[in-house]
Design an enzyme around this catalytic site. Structure first.
Site, mmCIF file in Angstrom:
data_model
loop_
_atom_site.group_PDB
_atom_site.id
_atom_site.type_symbol
_atom_site.label_atom_id
_atom_site.label_comp_id
_atom_site.label_asym_id
_atom_site.label_seq_id
_atom_site.Cartn_x
_atom_site.Cartn_y
_atom_site.Cartn_z
ATOM 1 C CB SER A 1 8.975 6.456 -0.630
ATOM 2 O OG SER A 1 9.597 6.199 0.628
ATOM 3 C CB ALA A 2 12.615 2.862 0.480
ATOM 4 C CG ASP B 1 12.153 3.785 5.182
ATOM 5 O OD1 ASP B 1 11.093 4.331 4.834
ATOM 6 O OD2 ASP B 1 12.385 3.410 6.343
ATOM 7 N N PRO C 1 0.853 -1.185 0.000
ATOM 8 C CG PRO C 1 -0.583 -1.492 1.800
ATOM 9 C CD PRO C 1 0.664 -2.010 1.199
ATOM 10 C CB VAL C 2 0.974 4.159 -2.276
ATOM 11 C CG1 VAL C 2 1.671 5.504 -2.375
ATOM 12 C CG2 VAL C 2 1.303 3.300 -3.496
ATOM 13 C CB SER C 3 1.581 7.171 1.190
ATOM 14 O OG SER C 3 1.932 8.251 2.031
ATOM 15 C CB CYS C 4 0.397 2.773 4.532
ATOM 16 S SG CYS C 4 1.132 1.207 4.140
ATOM 17 C CG LEU D 1 3.895 -1.251 5.288
ATOM 18 C CD1 LEU D 1 3.027 -2.311 4.618
ATOM 19 C CD2 LEU D 1 4.425 -1.751 6.635
#
Ligand SMILES: Nc1ncnc2c1ncn2[C@@H]1O[C@H](COP(=O)(O)OP(=O)(O)O)[C@@H](O)[C@H]1O
Ligand SMILES: C[C@@](O)(CCOP(=O)(O)O)CC(=O)O
Ligand SMILES: [Mg+2]
Length: 366
Positions: free
Chosen positions: A146-147, A202, A138-141, A143
């Site tokens: 971004s990396a 990250d 899931p984007v931007s949560c 985890l």
């Protein structure tokens, strides 16, 4: 991305001469935010992956398809001026959704340009390509999406240019593929350029895989003793995507950076990690997770719903804490060995409508 076998393996149609790459995501077990100021953090790569493909184009452009964000970008590289304008792009002038991947392309091309035989003309080095990303994460949560997206992009671009350089421009001994450490460094330059404040946690965790300790914003594989790593491998974590975030990592990290209580709180988080490294008991490990979470709450980066999940994790598991930058996003729960407790936990998580529940394994770089 053309098709997939629903087992997380993505492929292109057989007639596509694409290069395929992938990268894991990560959870921060202890020390998020404090690690930005040099305190220790312990993180683990997990097998939620970002998949990507890249293929050469005839037309003189770079085409980027970000399937998870429903974004498509085209960058003209017809002339040397257009190439140089892109390589010197101010990344904070472009749309925030695409800046991580565009910055990863820019910084990788600059790295290769600076580290390739000076006789190579830039028009020869920068070949036109189409890059596509699709992520299980899931984007931007929290985890490390971004990396994960950035590392997959770096792998794809460096592999395509490397193969091109091998074929057209340089004897093979001049260009070898980038090392995991080189790619981690390029990826960190991206997060730093975009976020201002960032640690290497990250990007190094996603690039190196396994379990890492970052201290003084440095990576040393000898930081963690094998006994402790083997103990963490016996731990089962449930990853709960609690709710969408109200802010991006960049905003959250800036907010915490301006918090007058941060130094006192970071110092206490550092003490928890000192205790942790001699821990080989899951009950104590779980209690330390809750202690770390409560300190993050004092930094105002938890939410009511995250705290509800931490309570459920402590009631039906051995402990829990938010993971990543916070402001919503994900929490991790240390499970005990009782499958009935796990069922009750999952039933209660579903009752409060969390967005997702993941049972992930540690990801080791092959
Ligand atoms: N699959 C993806 N494709 C393209 N960009 C992505 C992807 N996943 C994440 N990103 C980029 O990373 C940003 C989220 O980064 P961040 O706020 O640090 O969240 P996280 O905690 O997931 O790392 C997104 O807004 C987007 O710009
Ligand atoms: C908050 C922080 O410690 C981790 C951020 O993780 P994420 O982007 O929320 O997955 C920032 C950093 O280490 O750069
Ligand atoms: Mg991030």
């Amino acid at each position: 991305m053309k098709n997939n076998d629903f087992n997380g393996n993505y492929d292109c149609n057989s007639d596509c001469n694409c290069i395929l790459e992938q990268s894991p995501s990560k959870i921060i077990l202890f020390g998020e935010h404090a690690v930005v100021d040099g305190y220790p953090a312990i993180s683990m790569a997990i097998d939620l992956k970002t998949h990507g493909t890249i293929k050469k184009l005839e037309s003189k452009k770079i085409k980027v398809n970000l399937e998870d964000l429903n974004e498509e970008i085209e960058i003209n590289i017809e002339t040397e001026e257009e190439i140089r304008n892109f390589l010197s792009l101010d990344i904070n002038t472009i749309d925030k959704n695409v800046k991580y991947v565009v910055c990863a392309i820019k910084n990788t091309l600059n790295y290769l340009n600076e580290n390739t035989n000076p006789d190579v003309n830039i028009n020869d080095l920068i070949v036109p390509f189409e890059l596509t990303l699709h992520s299980e994460t899931p984007v931007s949560c929290g985890l490390g999406s971004s990396a994960s997206a950035v590392l997959t992009t770096i792998k794809l671009v460096s592999k395509l240019l490397g193969s091109e350089l091998l074929v057209r421009l340089l004897p093979s001994e001049d260009f070898t593929s980038l090392s995991n450490l080189e790619m981690a460094e390029i990826a960190y330059s991206v997060e730093k350029e975009i976020q201002g404040r960032a640690s290497i946690t990250d990007t190094y965790t996603v690039s190196m895989g396994g379990i890492l300790e970052i201290t003084n914003n440095e990576y040393d594989p000898n930081n963690l003793n094998n006994k402790f790593v083997e103990f963490i491998k016996t731990c089962n974590f449930l990853i709960v995507y609690v709710e969408e975030r109200s802010r991006k990592t960049a905003e959250l990290v800036q907010e915490v950076g301006n918090n007058s209580k941060k130094d006192e709180i970071f110092s206490k988080i550092g003490e928890i990690i000192l205790k942790l490294k001699t821990c080989n008991d899951k009950v104590e490990f779980g209690n330390l997770m809750v202690q770390n979470h409560n300190l993050l709450k004092e930094l105002n980066i938890s939410t009511e719903k995250i705290d509800q999940v931490i309570e459920l994790g402590s009631k039906y598991g051995l402990g829990a804490k938010l993971t990543g930058a916070g402001g919503g996003g994900c929490a991790i729960i240390l499970l005990d060995d009782d499958s009935l407790h796990k069922k009750e936990l999952i039933d209660n998580l579903k009752k409060i409508s969390v967005k997702g529940i993941f049972e992930c394994k540690m990801y080791l770089e092959s």
